[in-house]
Design an enzyme around this catalytic site. Sequence first.
Site, PDB file in Angstrom:
ATOM      1  N   GLU A  60     -14.603  37.821 -66.339  1.00 42.89           N
ATOM      2  CA  GLU A  60     -13.221  38.278 -66.235  1.00 42.89           C
ATOM      3  C   GLU A  60     -13.093  39.603 -65.495  1.00 42.89           C
ATOM      4  OE1 GLU A  60     -13.506  35.424 -69.601  1.00 42.89           O
ATOM      5  OE2 GLU A  60     -14.596  37.263 -69.089  1.00 42.89           O
ATOM      6  N   HIS A 128     -10.160  35.267 -80.165  1.00 44.81           N
ATOM      7  CA  HIS A 128      -9.366  34.384 -79.310  1.00 44.81           C
ATOM      8  C   HIS A 128      -7.920  34.265 -79.776  1.00 44.81           C
ATOM      9  CE1 HIS A 128     -13.539  33.169 -78.631  1.00 44.81           C
ATOM     10  NE2 HIS A 128     -13.157  32.680 -77.458  1.00 44.81           N
TER      11      HIS A 128
END
Length: 324
Positions: A60, A128
């Site tokens: 990322e 998450h």
Amino acid sequence: MRTITYAQAIKEALEQEMRRDPSVVLYGEDVANFGGIFQITSGLQEQFGEERVFDTPISENAFVGAAVGAAITGLRPVVELQFADFLFTTGDEIVLKAGMWRYVHGGAYKVPMVVRCPSGAAGVGPEHGQCPEAFFMHSPGLRIVSPSTPADAKGLLKSAIRDDNPVLYFEHKLLYATKGEVPEDPDYLVPLGKAAVRREGDALTLVAISAMVPKALKVAERLAKEGHNIEVIDPRSLNPFDRPAIIESVKKTGKIVVAEESYKTLGVGAEIGAMLIEEALEYLDRPLKRVAMPDVPIPTAAVLEQFVIPNEEKIYAACRELLA
């Protein structure tokens, strides 16, 4: 007007903006061949080709950093993170590069990029399932939006893509399947920084963010049957933030509850409380109440997750306490 889901509204916004502007590119983990972990980008590579829709490695920080470079050299990248929590792995590129470069280079660059951030607890555990919007409200230069309806999901994303500043676009996972009326107009936009009054009232101001909005409206309906007319405000955009909308509502109601899925300490509600103390203290009849996540990691176990997540009952109890 036709009715579509929140997820379909996001996809339609992407399609329309990519047709309108060839500088818009879309990439991220599994967005091309797989269609995204939530299948929102399915079929877009077939429409726009491999140069404009493509997959990335699981890195990322690297691909968000690449978006900064692409943005300052003429593209309008839309980057999808599989989960909003992964923003923390991109911290340097988001906070110190995307957010600050336009300012520290004296306006020489524009940074027109969007990072799509699926957020919210949905049985996926602490790494998450967070709603980290409040963390990034503290970072100058970033625009932050958090739509609660399909119409806003489309209109805010289109505005974000057209904006010349970096935008963090938080899309709550539990809203993907919700349905609503959405204009087909390719020029349909929802401006950043303008709150929506979802229900008018004069007994209490209830500010709700993202997935808290449907819960807040149910609470308002419940309290209406008890004789209390509640005003529900959806900020939609957290930076820029529509301060006048909340202050004007509090001038009318004298009471306020803020419902959010961010952590309570230094959350959005804390900022709203500070704002009211500075600018509207004389209009408050009672202290502000906050309904938010306790300062603990989000549990993986479903029963514990439901225990900590703000829900309709918690919002109702907070409102009843101020109305007593």
